[in-house]
Design an enzyme around this catalytic site. Structure first.
Site, PDB file in Angstrom:
ATOM      1  N   TRP A  36     -57.152 -34.859 -22.940  1.00  0.00           N
ATOM      2  CA  TRP A  36     -58.165 -35.429 -22.187  1.00  0.00           C
ATOM      3  C   TRP A  36     -57.490 -36.723 -21.362  1.00  0.00           C
ATOM      4  O   TRP A  36     -58.290 -36.865 -20.392  1.00  0.00           O
ATOM      5  CB  TRP A  36     -59.099 -36.228 -23.139  1.00  0.00           C
ATOM      6  CG  TRP A  36     -58.775 -37.100 -24.008  1.00  0.00           C
ATOM      7  CD1 TRP A  36     -58.207 -37.284 -25.098  1.00  0.00           C
ATOM      8  CD2 TRP A  36     -59.055 -38.465 -23.807  1.00  0.00           C
ATOM      9  NE1 TRP A  36     -57.754 -38.608 -25.521  1.00  0.00           N
ATOM     10  CE2 TRP A  36     -58.736 -39.367 -24.811  1.00  0.00           C
ATOM     11  CE3 TRP A  36     -59.993 -39.079 -23.000  1.00  0.00           C
ATOM     12  CZ2 TRP A  36     -58.940 -40.670 -24.801  1.00  0.00           C
ATOM     13  CZ3 TRP A  36     -60.300 -40.575 -23.083  1.00  0.00           C
ATOM     14  CH2 TRP A  36     -59.760 -41.266 -24.166  1.00  0.00           C
ATOM     15  N   ASP A  37     -56.421 -37.101 -21.610  1.00  0.00           N
ATOM     16  CA  ASP A  37     -55.627 -38.123 -20.916  1.00  0.00           C
ATOM     17  C   ASP A  37     -55.473 -37.516 -19.412  1.00  0.00           C
ATOM     18  O   ASP A  37     -55.742 -38.596 -18.683  1.00  0.00           O
ATOM     19  CB  ASP A  37     -54.256 -38.556 -21.486  1.00  0.00           C
ATOM     20  CG  ASP A  37     -54.303 -38.554 -22.935  1.00  0.00           C
ATOM     21  OD1 ASP A  37     -55.017 -38.007 -23.617  1.00  0.00           O
ATOM     22  OD2 ASP A  37     -53.157 -39.186 -23.310  1.00  0.00           O
ATOM     23  N   GLU A  91     -60.143 -42.081 -32.451  1.00  0.00           N
ATOM     24  CA  GLU A  91     -59.832 -40.945 -33.607  1.00  0.00           C
ATOM     25  C   GLU A  91     -59.944 -41.373 -35.199  1.00  0.00           C
ATOM     26  O   GLU A  91     -59.786 -40.635 -35.945  1.00  0.00           O
ATOM     27  CB  GLU A  91     -58.364 -40.324 -33.464  1.00  0.00           C
ATOM     28  CG  GLU A  91     -58.456 -39.430 -31.940  1.00  0.00           C
ATOM     29  CD  GLU A  91     -57.185 -38.978 -31.450  1.00  0.00           C
ATOM     30  OE1 GLU A  91     -57.056 -37.799 -30.989  1.00  0.00           O
ATOM     31  OE2 GLU A  91     -56.272 -39.536 -31.766  1.00  0.00           O
ATOM     32  N   LYS A 118     -59.006 -47.358 -33.202  1.00  0.00           N
ATOM     33  CA  LYS A 118     -57.738 -46.931 -32.849  1.00  0.00           C
ATOM     34  C   LYS A 118     -57.551 -47.367 -31.353  1.00  0.00           C
ATOM     35  O   LYS A 118     -56.678 -47.993 -30.926  1.00  0.00           O
ATOM     36  CB  LYS A 118     -57.563 -45.585 -32.974  1.00  0.00           C
ATOM     37  CG  LYS A 118     -56.266 -44.994 -32.171  1.00  0.00           C
ATOM     38  CD  LYS A 118     -56.059 -43.535 -32.341  1.00  0.00           C
ATOM     39  CE  LYS A 118     -54.855 -42.922 -31.584  1.00  0.00           C
ATOM     40  NZ  LYS A 118     -54.772 -41.610 -31.765  1.00  0.00           N
ATOM     41  N   GLN A 119     -58.679 -47.086 -30.384  1.00  0.00           N
ATOM     42  CA  GLN A 119     -58.343 -47.537 -29.092  1.00  0.00           C
ATOM     43  C   GLN A 119     -59.702 -47.502 -28.517  1.00  0.00           C
ATOM     44  O   GLN A 119     -60.718 -47.174 -29.234  1.00  0.00           O
ATOM     45  CB  GLN A 119     -57.755 -46.311 -28.213  1.00  0.00           C
ATOM     46  CG  GLN A 119     -58.524 -44.916 -28.547  1.00  0.00           C
ATOM     47  CD  GLN A 119     -57.716 -43.485 -28.232  1.00  0.00           C
ATOM     48  OE1 GLN A 119     -56.633 -43.356 -29.152  1.00  0.00           O
ATOM     49  NE2 GLN A 119     -57.826 -43.083 -27.238  1.00  0.00           N
TER      50      GLN A 119
END
Length: 755
Positions: free
Chosen positions: A357-358, A485, A589-590
């Site tokens: 998906w990046d 995630e 996580k992000q």
């Protein structure tokens, strides 16, 4: 030590054996078709050497041994039953090492770990896309020799790679011998994967043929030609080979200067017809190194100029952004769309050259705004995966198309079967759709939408009809993993819900505005299906608290703000900073929610932007590199210039400083692509829609001025900002609507705004 020099190039001043792996990633040369890691010409060490071709893949044995030593890993992250069955995975394949040029002076062969290095300088020239190395070496007997290396992947012919080495004896007249050819003893994931490796040499060329492996069996061919010169006069080489090496060798007559010029041509069956006739003809062609270098530099500059950022008062940041842009540029293929853009570009084996998906959210935007022709090629990769994505949806028992979260050349799902969370990351479907919409509203490329884009959007819309759940009088998306995630198996992930509602609304809007009858027919779209899509879009549950905070998912704010640690830390091998019980914690996580305000630019009515940023920044452990560009943009938009500078520095130096201790695996391409967006979206505050551009500039007090250029609907626009004004200069007289401070302006050729 590696740092930026006064010419804004990345330079390594000293050789350290311990740094070879990291530098190999950072100093990769490439052109989108191929990527060649920065290993040494004289020796390509395992785990350092690497040469990859876009989409050249096969099957490997991938051994992983995770150990679930806490409840989070056992119940939420690793499927241990599937772990027992996991064995093989698709991966990019390391092709034979064609860099080989090895010198022997007297009776001693030049290696940097032998003798004494009197000087060492290796420079990645990001202005010319060349890697240069200058060495002064004293052997064990006191003889001093200078070596000068230059190499590049051609931007004139993407199938060709060039090298030149100049050798000068300083205090001796010893005999000098060189071998130049191909090292076939290469490994992928520690294994010998290549099959049918055959070599053949003549006095002026070395040829290698090979097959990718047993699963796909893509054939490949490499031919190298070397020109040997002593004091400017050509010297004949001699064909030779030993186990693992095929080469031409030359014992030079004594001279003041020795030169090797080398041209490598490579093709694979994955993308072209590799008939023997083509290679027979090529073998006898002459090449002019200087001419090839000049042509390459000119062609590369045309691309680089589209991405350049200039910063008055902070050349270090300018240099680091150009380095990041360099890696973004060489990660995307201009020849075809057989494969997309991957998380490591073409700089390493990690993540197997998969497309994530990046590609659609982090990497594609820079191309949409700076080089839309390339963005279109990336979208065409997604279109070529559409039929397989339809099959993926059928496997789930749903209509439409379900794009693979981990995609390769055929669009099948390649998620590691033992990992639970990626199978639930169905936000990929809306990510692909967002990339299409983002491209269209910046380019007005209606023909692309008629031929390809809308068909993908229709199929993605059909999938969401079957995937949403109607309850509590609204549509919800249950049992998913968002971009964070650390938290699988959640309901109503904010990122997924908001993005999906946005793209479904756009499908309805576009269908009503344009004639997409052909795409409707190909996707079997009826008025009834459009009504369903419209109804879901209008009634999608969009989580928002009364205080303006967006809960990342249902029940998020009920979790602990701390993180309980349990186990011996095996989870840290999976991008976790702690062996934590993340399912009980708000630690993420992000960025997830903050992507809505930065990359997606989705307007969330009644949301408190600053409150969300303040909250989620503190909850994010930044164990993903994708954190840094988002946090930089958010810092700029929130008026925190020092935080912006720090996050921008993390974004551009993620591999140079090896912040996550894994740079040897390949650069973090999504993070590096974000550097340009930090300026475009963060500093200039530019957002684009189908009607015009909105500007919310954010001055960085440490900078005197900043410049960037971009494309919008076929017009090239230069943006320049100083402490007092923002100026836009367009190459067109066509009007562009500009919204600034709530007022509308018209950009024709030039527009100046007081800030």
């Amino acid at each position: 030590m590696i740092a930026f020099d006064k010419n804004l190039n990345l330079t390594e001043e000293n050789y350290r054996l311990a740094d070879e792996g990291r530098q190999a990633s950072i100093l990769t040369t490439g052109n989108g078709y191929m990527g060649v890691r920065g290993s040494l010409e004289e020796f390509g060490a395992t785990k350092v050497q690497g040469a990859f071709i876009r989409g050249y893949i096969d099957e490997i044995v991938e051994i992983v041994e995770p150990f679930c030593d806490n409840l989070y890993m056992k119940k939420y992250y690793i499927n241990e039953e599937n772990l027992k069955r996991f064995d093989k995975q698709v991966s990019c394949i390391n092709i034979p090492d064609f860099l080989l040029i090895r010198f022997t002076v007297g009776n001693q062969t030049f290696y940097p770990w032998e003798g004494e290095l009197l000087s060492w300088k290796r420079t990645l020239d990001t202005k010319r896309a060349c890697l240069i190395r200058e060495v002064r070496w004293k052997d064990g007997e006191g003889n001093i020799t200078e070596f000068s290396f230059l190499r590049f992947a051609s931007y004139v012919n993407k199938h060709k790679y060039y090298q030149k080495v100049v050798v000068r004896p300083i205090n001796h007249n010893l005999p000098v011998k060189v071998i130049s050819g191909v090292d076939t003893e290469v490994r992928t994931n520690g294994q010998k994967i290549l099959l049918d490796v055959e070599t053949d040499s003549s006095n002026n060329a070395t040829k290698v043929t090979f097959t990718s492996g047993n699963k796909y069996g893509f054939k490949g061919k490499i031919i190298t030609k070397s020109i040997f010169k002593a004091d400017g006069k050509e010297v004949e080489g001699k064909a030779n080979k030993v186990e693992g090496l095929a080469f031409n060798e030359c014992l030079f007559p004594k001279a003041n200067e020795y030169v090797v010029e080398k041209e490598t041509c490579l093709y694979t069956q994955r993308d072209v017809d590799i008939s023997q006739a083509e290679f027979d003809e090529y073998e006898h062609e002459k090449f002019d190194f200087s001419k090839e270098l000049d042509g390459h530099c000119q062609e590369y500059k045309k691309v680089l100029d589209k991405f350049e950022v200039e910063i008055d008062g902070d050349k270090k940041s300018e240099a680091s952004i150009r380095f990041a842009n360099y890696h973004t540029i060489i990660s995307a293929n201009e020849l075809d769309s057989v494969h997309g853009i991957s998380a490591k570009g073409l700089t390493g084996e990690k993540y197997n050259q998969f497309v994530w998906w990046d590609a659609d959210i982090y990497q594609m935007p820079i191309f949409i705004h700076a080089y839309p022709e390339q963005a279109k090629r990336l979208l065409m990769y997604r279109y070529q995966m559409l039929n397989q994505s339809r099959e993926n949806a059928k496997i789930e028992g749903r209509r439409g198309a379900r794009y693979a979260f981990v995609s390769s050349v055929e669009g099948k799902e390649h998620v590691w079967i033992y990992a639970r969370h990626p199978f639930l990351q169905i936000h990929i479907n809306s990510d692909v759709a967002f990339g299409i919409i983002n491209y269209f509203r910046n380019t007005d490329d209606l023909q692309f939408m008629k031929d390809y884009g809308m068909e993908m959007l229709y199929e993605i819309g059909k999938y969401w009809i079957d995937r949403v759940t109607f309850r509590n009088g609204r549509y919800e998306i249950l049992n998913v993993t968002g971009t964070d995630e650390h938290h699988p198996y959640v309901n109503n992930d904010a990122y997924t819900n908001y993005e999906t509602a946005f793209i479904l609304n756009k499908i309805v809007e576009y269908d009503g505005k344009y004639d997409f009858s052909n795409a409707r027919d190909k996707a079997n779209i009826t008025d009834g299906l459009l009504k369903e899509i419209e109804n879901i879009a209008k009634n999608m549950y969009l989580p928002l608290e009364k205080n303006g905070l967006i809960p990342q998912f249902d029940g998020y704010f009920d979790l602990s703000r701390g993180l309980e640690v349990e186990g011996n830390g095996s989870g840290t091998n999976f991008q976790m900073k702690e062996a934590g019980l993340y399912h009980l914690s708000q630690v993420i996580k992000q960025p997830d929610v903050m992507l809505l305000f930065s990359y997606l630019n989705i307007d969330v009515q009644n949301a408190d932007y600053n409150a969300n940023w303040d909250y989620y920044e503190k909850m994010c452990e930044s164990s993903s590199s994708l954190t840094f560009p988002v946090h930089a943009i958010c810092s700029a938009l929130a008026g925190r210039p020092l935080s912006f500078i720090n996050y921008l520095n993390d974004c551009t130096h993620i591999d140079i400083k090896d912040i996550h201790n894994c740079a040897y695996q390949g650069v973090h391409s999504g993070c590096l692509a974000g550097a340009w967006m930090c300026i475009f979206r963060g500093v200039f505050g530019i957002t684009a829609n189908g009607y015009g551009l909105t500007l919310k500039p954010n001055k960085i007090p440490f900078w005197k001025g900043v410049k960037i250029s971009f494309e919008y609907k076929g017009k090239r626009i230069k943006a320049e900002m100083s402490s007092e004004k923002l100026e836009l200069i367009s190459n067109s007289q066509e009007e562009v609507l500009i919204v600034y401070n709530g007022k509308e302006y018209c950009l024709k050729n030039k527009l100046s705004l007081v800030i």
